[in-house]
Write a protein that holds these residues in place. Structure first.
Motif, PDB file in Angstrom:
ATOM      1  N   ALA A  87       0.826  -1.209   0.000  1.00 19.96           N
ATOM      2  CA  ALA A  87       0.000   0.000   0.000  1.00 19.96           C
ATOM      3  C   ALA A  87       0.860   1.259   0.000  1.00 19.96           C
ATOM      4  O   ALA A  87       0.519   2.258  -0.635  1.00 19.96           O
ATOM      5  CB  ALA A  87      -0.919  -0.006   1.221  1.00 19.96           C
ATOM      6  N   LEU A  88       1.996   1.202   0.700  1.00 20.80           N
ATOM      7  CA  LEU A  88       2.842   2.403   0.844  1.00 20.80           C
ATOM      8  C   LEU A  88       3.839   2.563  -0.306  1.00 20.80           C
ATOM      9  O   LEU A  88       4.573   3.550  -0.367  1.00 20.80           O
ATOM     10  CB  LEU A  88       3.621   2.345   2.161  1.00 20.80           C
ATOM     11  CG  LEU A  88       2.780   2.304   3.439  1.00 20.80           C
ATOM     12  CD1 LEU A  88       3.671   2.225   4.672  1.00 20.80           C
ATOM     13  CD2 LEU A  88       1.864   3.525   3.525  1.00 20.80           C
ATOM     14  N   ALA A  89       3.851   1.564  -1.196  1.00 19.94           N
ATOM     15  CA  ALA A  89       4.836   1.595  -2.291  1.00 19.94           C
ATOM     16  C   ALA A  89       4.322   2.424  -3.462  1.00 19.94           C
ATOM     17  O   ALA A  89       3.136   2.731  -3.570  1.00 19.94           O
ATOM     18  CB  ALA A  89       5.125   0.167  -2.746  1.00 19.94           C
ATOM     19  N   GLU A  90       5.229   2.773  -4.354  1.00 23.48           N
ATOM     20  CA  GLU A  90       4.852   3.335  -5.659  1.00 23.48           C
ATOM     21  C   GLU A  90       4.666   2.147  -6.588  1.00 23.48           C
ATOM     22  O   GLU A  90       5.537   1.291  -6.661  1.00 23.48           O
ATOM     23  CB  GLU A  90       6.001   4.193  -6.229  1.00 23.48           C
ATOM     24  CG  GLU A  90       6.617   5.198  -5.272  1.00 23.48           C
ATOM     25  CD  GLU A  90       5.832   6.498  -5.214  1.00 23.48           C
ATOM     26  OE1 GLU A  90       5.038   6.743  -6.144  1.00 23.48           O
ATOM     27  OE2 GLU A  90       5.998   7.236  -4.219  1.00 23.48           O
ATOM     28  N   GLY A  91       3.533   2.070  -7.288  1.00 24.54           N
ATOM     29  CA  GLY A  91       3.318   0.995  -8.253  1.00 24.54           C
ATOM     30  C   GLY A  91       2.583  -0.190  -7.645  1.00 24.54           C
ATOM     31  O   GLY A  91       2.110  -0.141  -6.510  1.00 24.54           O
ATOM     32  N   THR A  92       2.530  -1.273  -8.426  1.00 23.52           N
ATOM     33  CA  THR A  92       1.682  -2.414  -8.094  1.00 23.52           C
ATOM     34  C   THR A  92       2.480  -3.492  -7.371  1.00 23.52           C
ATOM     35  O   THR A  92       3.619  -3.773  -7.738  1.00 23.52           O
ATOM     36  CB  THR A  92       1.110  -3.011  -9.403  1.00 23.52           C
ATOM     37  OG1 THR A  92       0.407  -1.975 -10.072  1.00 23.52           O
ATOM     38  CG2 THR A  92       0.180  -4.177  -9.153  1.00 23.52           C
ATOM     39  N   HIS A  99       2.863   8.877   0.973  1.00 20.41           N
ATOM     40  CA  HIS A  99       2.009  10.004   1.397  1.00 20.41           C
ATOM     41  C   HIS A  99       0.651   9.995   0.714  1.00 20.41           C
ATOM     42  O   HIS A  99      -0.027  11.027   0.678  1.00 20.41           O
ATOM     43  CB  HIS A  99       2.761  11.324   1.161  1.00 20.41           C
ATOM     44  CG  HIS A  99       4.034  11.380   1.954  1.00 20.41           C
ATOM     45  ND1 HIS A  99       4.065  11.650   3.305  1.00 20.41           N
ATOM     46  CD2 HIS A  99       5.316  11.105   1.599  1.00 20.41           C
ATOM     47  CE1 HIS A  99       5.316  11.568   3.744  1.00 20.41           C
ATOM     48  NE2 HIS A  99       6.097  11.231   2.723  1.00 20.41           N
ATOM     49  N   GLY A 100       0.235   8.832   0.234  1.00 20.26           N
ATOM     50  CA  GLY A 100      -1.012   8.792  -0.544  1.00 20.26           C
ATOM     51  C   GLY A 100      -2.221   8.240   0.193  1.00 20.26           C
ATOM     52  O   GLY A 100      -3.298   8.108  -0.405  1.00 20.26           O
ATOM     53  N   LEU A 101      -2.093   7.901   1.478  1.00 19.99           N
ATOM     54  CA  LEU A 101      -3.255   7.368   2.206  1.00 19.99           C
ATOM     55  C   LEU A 101      -4.223   8.503   2.532  1.00 19.99           C
ATOM     56  O   LEU A 101      -3.822   9.657   2.666  1.00 19.99           O
ATOM     57  CB  LEU A 101      -2.814   6.697   3.513  1.00 19.99           C
ATOM     58  CG  LEU A 101      -1.896   5.478   3.396  1.00 19.99           C
ATOM     59  CD1 LEU A 101      -1.465   5.018   4.794  1.00 19.99           C
ATOM     60  CD2 LEU A 101      -2.596   4.338   2.662  1.00 19.99           C
ATOM     61  N   ARG A 153      -7.950  -0.562   2.582  1.00 21.22           N
ATOM     62  CA  ARG A 153      -9.045  -0.186   1.664  1.00 21.22           C
ATOM     63  C   ARG A 153      -9.776   1.032   2.219  1.00 21.22           C
ATOM     64  O   ARG A 153     -10.104   1.957   1.482  1.00 21.22           O
ATOM     65  CB  ARG A 153     -10.046  -1.338   1.538  1.00 21.22           C
ATOM     66  CG  ARG A 153      -9.695  -2.253   0.417  1.00 21.22           C
ATOM     67  CD  ARG A 153     -10.854  -3.198   0.107  1.00 21.22           C
ATOM     68  NE  ARG A 153     -10.363  -4.219  -0.792  1.00 21.22           N
ATOM     69  CZ  ARG A 153     -10.669  -5.509  -0.714  1.00 21.22           C
ATOM     70  NH1 ARG A 153     -11.492  -5.934   0.219  1.00 21.22           N
ATOM     71  NH2 ARG A 153     -10.171  -6.351  -1.583  1.00 21.22           N
ATOM     72  N   ALA A 154     -10.017   1.015   3.543  1.00 24.04           N
ATOM     73  CA  ALA A 154     -10.743   2.140   4.162  1.00 24.04           C
ATOM     74  C   ALA A 154      -9.935   3.432   4.059  1.00 24.04           C
ATOM     75  O   ALA A 154     -10.490   4.522   4.156  1.00 24.04           O
ATOM     76  CB  ALA A 154     -11.050   1.824   5.624  1.00 24.04           C
ATOM     77  N   MET A 155      -8.628   3.312   3.843  1.00 24.96           N
ATOM     78  CA  MET A 155      -7.795   4.519   3.685  1.00 24.96           C
ATOM     79  C   MET A 155      -7.530   4.812   2.204  1.00 24.96           C
ATOM     80  O   MET A 155      -6.584   5.529   1.862  1.00 24.96           O
ATOM     81  CB  MET A 155      -6.485   4.346   4.454  1.00 24.96           C
ATOM     82  CG  MET A 155      -6.721   4.341   5.965  1.00 24.96           C
ATOM     83  SD  MET A 155      -5.204   4.405   6.931  1.00 24.96           S
ATOM     84  CE  MET A 155      -4.573   2.748   6.709  1.00 24.96           C
ATOM     85  N   GLY A 156      -8.358   4.226   1.331  1.00 27.53           N
ATOM     86  CA  GLY A 156      -8.349   4.619  -0.073  1.00 27.53           C
ATOM     87  C   GLY A 156      -7.442   3.822  -0.981  1.00 27.53           C
ATOM     88  O   GLY A 156      -7.237   4.201  -2.140  1.00 27.53           O
ATOM     89  N   VAL A 157      -6.908   2.685  -0.503  1.00 27.16           N
ATOM     90  CA  VAL A 157      -6.002   1.899  -1.352  1.00 27.16           C
ATOM     91  C   VAL A 157      -6.823   0.869  -2.129  1.00 27.16           C
ATOM     92  O   VAL A 157      -7.666   0.173  -1.547  1.00 27.16           O
ATOM     93  CB  VAL A 157      -4.937   1.179  -0.503  1.00 27.16           C
ATOM     94  CG1 VAL A 157      -3.973   0.388  -1.393  1.00 27.16           C
ATOM     95  CG2 VAL A 157      -4.178   2.184   0.349  1.00 27.16           C
ATOM     96  N   THR A 162      -6.449   9.038  13.072  1.00 27.27           N
ATOM     97  CA  THR A 162      -7.008   7.688  12.941  1.00 27.27           C
ATOM     98  C   THR A 162      -7.321   7.138  14.322  1.00 27.27           C
ATOM     99  O   THR A 162      -6.582   7.400  15.281  1.00 27.27           O
ATOM    100  CB  THR A 162      -5.988   6.719  12.291  1.00 27.27           C
ATOM    101  OG1 THR A 162      -5.406   7.321  11.158  1.00 27.27           O
ATOM    102  CG2 THR A 162      -6.647   5.406  11.876  1.00 27.27           C
ATOM    103  N   VAL A 163      -8.391   6.354  14.399  1.00 33.15           N
ATOM    104  CA  VAL A 163      -8.681   5.601  15.625  1.00 33.15           C
ATOM    105  C   VAL A 163      -8.523   4.120  15.306  1.00 33.15           C
ATOM    106  O   VAL A 163      -9.086   3.622  14.320  1.00 33.15           O
ATOM    107  CB  VAL A 163     -10.113   5.886  16.139  1.00 33.15           C
ATOM    108  CG1 VAL A 163     -10.394   5.067  17.395  1.00 33.15           C
ATOM    109  CG2 VAL A 163     -10.288   7.374  16.409  1.00 33.15           C
ATOM    110  N   LEU A 164      -7.733   3.431  16.136  1.00 35.40           N
ATOM    111  CA  LEU A 164      -7.546   1.983  15.976  1.00 35.40           C
ATOM    112  C   LEU A 164      -8.237   1.272  17.134  1.00 35.40           C
ATOM    113  O   LEU A 164      -7.988   1.583  18.301  1.00 35.40           O
ATOM    114  CB  LEU A 164      -6.058   1.615  16.023  1.00 35.40           C
ATOM    115  CG  LEU A 164      -5.168   2.121  14.897  1.00 35.40           C
ATOM    116  CD1 LEU A 164      -3.731   1.636  15.113  1.00 35.40           C
ATOM    117  CD2 LEU A 164      -5.681   1.642  13.546  1.00 35.40           C
ATOM    118  N   THR A 165      -9.074   0.306  16.798  1.00 31.39           N
ATOM    119  CA  THR A 165      -9.726  -0.449  17.854  1.00 31.39           C
ATOM    120  C   THR A 165      -9.660  -1.945  17.541  1.00 31.39           C
ATOM    121  O   THR A 165      -9.076  -2.344  16.547  1.00 31.39           O
ATOM    122  CB  THR A 165     -11.181   0.060  18.044  1.00 31.39           C
ATOM    123  OG1 THR A 165     -11.724  -0.568  19.183  1.00 31.39           O
ATOM    124  CG2 THR A 165     -12.046  -0.201  16.825  1.00 31.39           C
ATOM    125  N   GLY A 166     -10.218  -2.757  18.453  1.00 31.01           N
ATOM    126  CA  GLY A 166     -10.140  -4.201  18.241  1.00 31.01           C
ATOM    127  C   GLY A 166     -11.116  -4.927  19.135  1.00 31.01           C
ATOM    128  O   GLY A 166     -11.945  -4.303  19.812  1.00 31.01           O
TER     129      GLY A 166
END
Ligand code: S3P
Length: 438
Positions: free
Chosen positions: A35-40, A82-84, A60-64, A114-118
């Motif tokens: 997700a954090l990389a450039e490209g596929t 920096h794309g999230l 996915r929820a962060m747009g990836v 962001t809020v992280l829960t579990g």
């Protein structure tokens, strides 16, 4: 609420060729770095268990854009460091400590909150081990008074590299800080008290991010670089293979081949410990797959003896102790574990929960603050409470191979977090396990 119960008939042997699902640690990291990389990034062998799916859904929820999983194949369209985008909802990490701890590092470096829960287990687990060093880097994270999730991560902070000596040997904390280090000004250096799994380091290198390893206990990254999408072949998870290594060792007449198992030396403590106990395990066809060592493991039943487990092997087998305690229960003599207090803060208190379960089966198991003493003996049948801990459930399923009566294991739904298809695969190998909902 319905409960998933495993009912395992006693006896039998494990035979044939099996491939257990993909490595959980590597699957999480493949999604994160992809997700954090450039490209596929194309992932094969991805673990389609609930923990890794929690990581996948979070990105996915962060747009990836992530396609799959389809038979272990996942395609991640990287957005760059920096794309999230902010998620509209809190990110639910379910039962997964790896998701929460690693993501708190990378999210601390974002421009958004962001809020992280579990789930009930994850929101009890200690998070200060990540929030404290992240605060030293300049992160702003609110936790509960007890230092537990939900974690509220305030974005837009300027992170600075730190030189940090980990108080506990934890690959999750190390990885969290390295991920924050990608966003920090200057160098972030982490030193561990003992070597832990190094999948983050290997994968960063695989994505073309420069990394400095200093001896076997320190690693450093410089912020401001970039990751390039790649192909990742995820090997079978040695932590899942461990149940079968133990099962085949304790069940007379067993002869099992476990295929394409990850044998990274920071993960193979379970093989070393079983071999010290007298297990018959061959490491066949060693090879490299995507920067990670892989082999086929042949295991045949053998008489086991109790040992004093060397403390340096503890971090290298940290997830395999529930299974190893079953091996100890079937061994001749006493097995002593020390230096493993971390087991008390896993998905359950694995020292207490295993000691309780072994006692139900008639085995003398004495918990200590940082380990356990187990006297090998004859196992009876009985009813075990797994406390919703996947590895406890699967370990006691294997115990039935040597038990005098059926073993019924309660609260097994979380087996899906790390080992989807466990019942079917174990049955195909010869374990008389069935599941039922009550
Ligand atoms: C993991 C590290 C280990 C392990 C967990 C996965 C990882 O935790 O127990 O299942 O993927 O980094 P600690 O590093 O906290 O011991």
């Amino acid at each position: 609420m319905t409960d998933l119960v495993f009912i395992v008939k006693p006896g039998g042997a494990l035979c044939g060729h099996l491939r257990v699902p993909g490595d959980k640690s590597i699957s999480h990291r493949a999604i994160m770095f992809g997700a954090l990389a450039e490209g596929t990034t194309t992932i094969t062998g991805f673990l389609e268990g609930e923990d890794c799916l929690a990581t996948l859904r979070a990105f996915r929820a962060m747009g990836v854009r992530i396609d799959g999983p389809d038979h272990g194949r996942v395609i991640v369209q990287g957005v760059g460091l920096h794309g999230l985008h902010a998620s509209a909802e809190p990110l639910d990490m379910g039962n997964s400590g790896t998701s929460m701890r690693l993501m708190s590092g990378l999210l601390a470096g974002q421009s958004f909150h962001t809020v992280l829960t579990g789930d009930a287990s994850l929101t009890r687990r200690p998070m200060r081990r990540v929030t404290e060093p992240l605060a030293l880097m300049g992160a702003q994270i609110d936790a509960s008074e007890r230092g537990t999730a939900p974690l509220r991560i305030h974005g837009g902070q300027h992170l600075r590299g730190i030189d940090y000596a980990l108080p506990v040997a934890s690959a999750q904390v190390k990885s969290c800080l390295l991920l924050a280090g990608l966003y920090a000004e200057g160098m972030t250096r982490v030193t561990e008290p003992a070597p832990t799994r190094d999948h983050t380091e290997r994968m960063l290198e695989g994505f073309g991010y420069p990394l400095r390893r200093e001896g076997d206990r320190s690693v450093a990254v410089m912020g401001g670089g970039c990751l390039t999408g790649t192909a990742i072949d995820v090997p079978a998870d040695i932590s899942s293979a461990a149940f079968f290594l133990v099962g085949a060792s304790i069940a007379p007449g067993s002869d099992l081949l476990l295929e394409h198992v990850g044998v990274n030396p920071t993960r193979t403590g379970v093989i070393d410990i079983l071999q010290l106990m007298g297990a018959d395990i061959d490491i066949l066809n060693p090879r490299l797959a995507g920067g990670e060592p892989v082999a086929d493991l042949r295991v045949r039943s053998a008489p086991l003896r109790g040992i004093r487990i060397p403390e340096h092997l503890v971090p290298l087998a940290i997830d395999e102790f529930p299974a190893l305690f079953i091996a100890a229960a079937c061994a001749e003599g006493e097995t002593v574990l020390t230096g493993a207090a971390e087991l008390r803060v896993k998905e359950s208190d694995r020292i207490q929960v295993m000691a309780d379960g072994l006692s139900v089966l008639g085995i003398a198991a004495q918990p200590t603050p940082d380990g356990i003493v187990i006297q090998g003996g004859a196992l009876a049948g009985g009813t075990i409470d797994s406390h919703g801990d996947h590895r406890i459930a699967m370990s006691f399923a294997m115990a039935a191979l040597r038990a005098g009566g059926p073993i019924r294991i309660q609260d097994c739904a979380n087996v899906n977090t790390s080992f989807p298809g466990f019942v079917a695969l174990a049955r195909s190998g010869g374990l008389a396990v069935a599941e039922s909902t009550v």
